[in-house]
Design a protein around this motif. Structure first.
Motif, PDB file in Angstrom:
ATOM      1  N   LEU A  42      36.918 -24.530   6.066  1.00  0.00           N
ATOM      2  CA  LEU A  42      36.110 -23.848   5.039  1.00  0.00           C
ATOM      3  C   LEU A  42      36.684 -22.473   4.714  1.00  0.00           C
ATOM      4  O   LEU A  42      36.722 -22.066   3.552  1.00  0.00           O
ATOM      5  CB  LEU A  42      34.646 -23.753   5.488  1.00  0.00           C
ATOM      6  N   PHE A  43      37.174 -21.757   5.733  1.00  0.00           N
ATOM      7  CA  PHE A  43      37.824 -20.463   5.461  1.00  0.00           C
ATOM      8  C   PHE A  43      39.092 -20.667   4.637  1.00  0.00           C
ATOM      9  O   PHE A  43      39.386 -19.880   3.734  1.00  0.00           O
ATOM     10  CB  PHE A  43      38.156 -19.735   6.765  1.00  0.00           C
ATOM     11  N   GLU A  44      39.859 -21.725   4.944  1.00  0.00           N
ATOM     12  CA  GLU A  44      41.060 -22.026   4.133  1.00  0.00           C
ATOM     13  C   GLU A  44      40.654 -22.226   2.671  1.00  0.00           C
ATOM     14  O   GLU A  44      41.307 -21.728   1.757  1.00  0.00           O
ATOM     15  CB  GLU A  44      41.764 -23.289   4.643  1.00  0.00           C
ATOM     16  N   HIS A  45      39.565 -22.972   2.468  1.00  0.00           N
ATOM     17  CA  HIS A  45      39.122 -23.243   1.101  1.00  0.00           C
ATOM     18  C   HIS A  45      38.658 -21.951   0.417  1.00  0.00           C
ATOM     19  O   HIS A  45      38.991 -21.696  -0.745  1.00  0.00           O
ATOM     20  CB  HIS A  45      38.008 -24.289   1.103  1.00  0.00           C
ATOM     21  N   VAL A  60      31.784 -34.045  -1.704  1.00  0.00           N
ATOM     22  CA  VAL A  60      31.923 -35.029  -0.617  1.00  0.00           C
ATOM     23  C   VAL A  60      30.550 -35.547  -0.187  1.00  0.00           C
ATOM     24  O   VAL A  60      30.355 -35.969   0.960  1.00  0.00           O
ATOM     25  CB  VAL A  60      32.720 -34.444   0.585  1.00  0.00           C
ATOM     26  N   GLY A  61      29.604 -35.483  -1.133  1.00  0.00           N
ATOM     27  CA  GLY A  61      28.293 -36.117  -0.900  1.00  0.00           C
ATOM     28  C   GLY A  61      27.360 -35.346   0.015  1.00  0.00           C
ATOM     29  O   GLY A  61      26.440 -35.926   0.593  1.00  0.00           O
ATOM     30  N   VAL A  95      39.319 -32.466   1.673  1.00  0.00           N
ATOM     31  CA  VAL A  95      39.265 -31.660   0.448  1.00  0.00           C
ATOM     32  C   VAL A  95      39.612 -30.177   0.663  1.00  0.00           C
ATOM     33  O   VAL A  95      39.552 -29.392  -0.273  1.00  0.00           O
ATOM     34  CB  VAL A  95      37.868 -31.772  -0.225  1.00  0.00           C
ATOM     35  N   CYS A  96      39.960 -29.825   1.894  1.00  0.00           N
ATOM     36  CA  CYS A  96      40.353 -28.438   2.179  1.00  0.00           C
ATOM     37  C   CYS A  96      41.816 -28.422   2.617  1.00  0.00           C
ATOM     38  O   CYS A  96      42.320 -29.410   3.150  1.00  0.00           O
ATOM     39  CB  CYS A  96      39.531 -27.864   3.332  1.00  0.00           C
TER      40      CYS A  96
END
Ligand code: UDP
Length: 251
Positions: free
Chosen positions: A60-63, A172-173, A243-244
Motif C-alpha cells: 500500500l505504501f508502494e502504491h 479488487v472487490g 495491483v500494487c
C-alpha cells in the motif's frame, strides 16, 4: 550494497518494534504477531499476522508513493522488517470514515452501514492511558500539537489517501469502510504518512458478500471473535498484491 545493521530498540508498540540502524536517516520497523484490541484489554498471538501486515503495508505504501503521496516507507527486508525514514510522529490518530461502523455508531445515532458522503474525518489524541480521546478543533488548538495550516495539510493528505486507497480496494472487490493513519514530520520537515496501513488499521469488507460478518476482512474478526483472522488478512494480501508495485528490497 552493504547490508544495513539493525541496532538498538528505540520504541516498542502493541504491534511493532522500532529499531535504530547504523545509518543516520534510517530506522527499521519489525512487525509482530501480537494482536490487541479494546486498548489492549484483549490480546492474542496470531502466527503469520506480522508478516502479512508488513507485506500489505509495503504494497500500500508502494502504491501511495506511486500516486505521489509522501510516506515514511523506503522498502522491506525479509518478511517482518520495513525500512523507513525516521519521523516525528504527530500524536494524533487520523480516522477517515466512508461507511459508519465501530465507535461512530456506538457514540452517535448513526446506523451501522450508512454511507458517509463526504467522508468523515475524526481526530483522536494518541494516548493509551487516556484511551485515545476524540479531539475537537478547540482541544487540538489547546494542545498546540499542530498549527492550523498543518491541520489543513493533515486533512488534505488524509482525504488524498482515502481517495487513492478507496479506488485501489474497489478495483479488487473490497470496500474501504474506514481507516486510521498516523502522520509525521521527517527530519527535513516534510509531512508524510507514517506507521502502517493494514487490516489492523482499516475496515475492509468483501463487496461480493452481503452477510455482515462473513464480509469482514479486517481486525473486527479479532475484536468480534469471528475467527479466521489470519486467513482474512491473507485474502486482502492476495487481492492487493496484483495491483500494487512489488515492494522494493532495502538494506
Ligand atoms: N483504529 C486503529 N487504531 C486505533 C483505533 C482505531 O487502527 O487505536 C482503526 C480501526 O481499525 C478502524 C478505524 O480506525 O479501521 C476506526 O475505528 P473506530 O473509531 O471505529 O474504533 P473501534 O471500533 O475500533 O473501537
Amino acid at each position: 550494497m552493504t547490508a544495513v545493521a539493525i541496532g538498538a530498540l528505540l520504541y516498542e508498540g502493541k504491534a511493532k518494534r522500532v529499531h535504530a540502524t547504523d545509518q543516520p536517516d534510517l530506522v527499521a520497523v519489525e512487525y509482530k504477531d501480537d494482536a490487541t484490541a479494546f486498548n489492549a484489554l484483549k490480546k492474542a498471538q496470531l502466527t503469520g499476522k506480522g508478516a502479512l501486515n508488513c507485506r500489505i503495508s509495503a504494497l500500500l505504501f508502494e502504491h501511495l508513493e506511486r500516486c505521489g503521496i509522501p510516506t515514511h516507507y523506503l522498502g522491506v527486508r525479509d518478511s517482518l522488517w520495513m525500512m523507513v525514514r525516521p519521523v516525528r510522529v504527530i500524536p494524533v490518530e487520523v480516522v477517515v470514515r466512508n461507511i459508519a461502523a465501530g465507535s461512530l455508531c456506538r457514540q452517535l445515532p448513526i446506523a451501522a452501514g450508512s454511507r458517509l458522503q463526504p467522508a468523515l474525518i475524526d481526530l483522536y489524541y494518541k494516548d493509551d492511558a487516556l484511551g485515545d480521546p476524540l479531539l475537537s478543533e478547540a482541544r487540538l488548538e489547546r494542545l498546540q500539537l499542530v498549527s492550523p495550516e498543518q491541520l489543513a495539510s493533515i486533512r488534505a493528505l488524509a482525504l488524498q489517501v482515502n481517495a487513492v486507497l478507496g479506488e485501489l480496494f474497489a478495483g479488487v472487490g473490497l470496500e474501504l469502510v474506514d481507516f486510521k493513519i498516523e502522520l509525521g514530520f521527517t527530519t527535513t520537515g516534510d509531512l508524510v504518512v507514517a506507521d502502517e496501513i493494514s487490516p489492523d488499521s482499516c475496515r475492509l469488507w468483501d463487496r461480493a458478500i452481503s452477510d455482515s460478518q462473513e464480509r469482514i476482512l479486517d481486525k473486527d474478526r479479532f475484536r468480534q471473535d469471528l475467527g479466521g483472522v489470519v486467513e482474512a488478512y491473507g485474502e486482502v494480501l492476495k487481492r492487493v498484491q496484483g495491483v500494487c508495485p512489488e515492494p522494493r528490497v532495502y538494506g
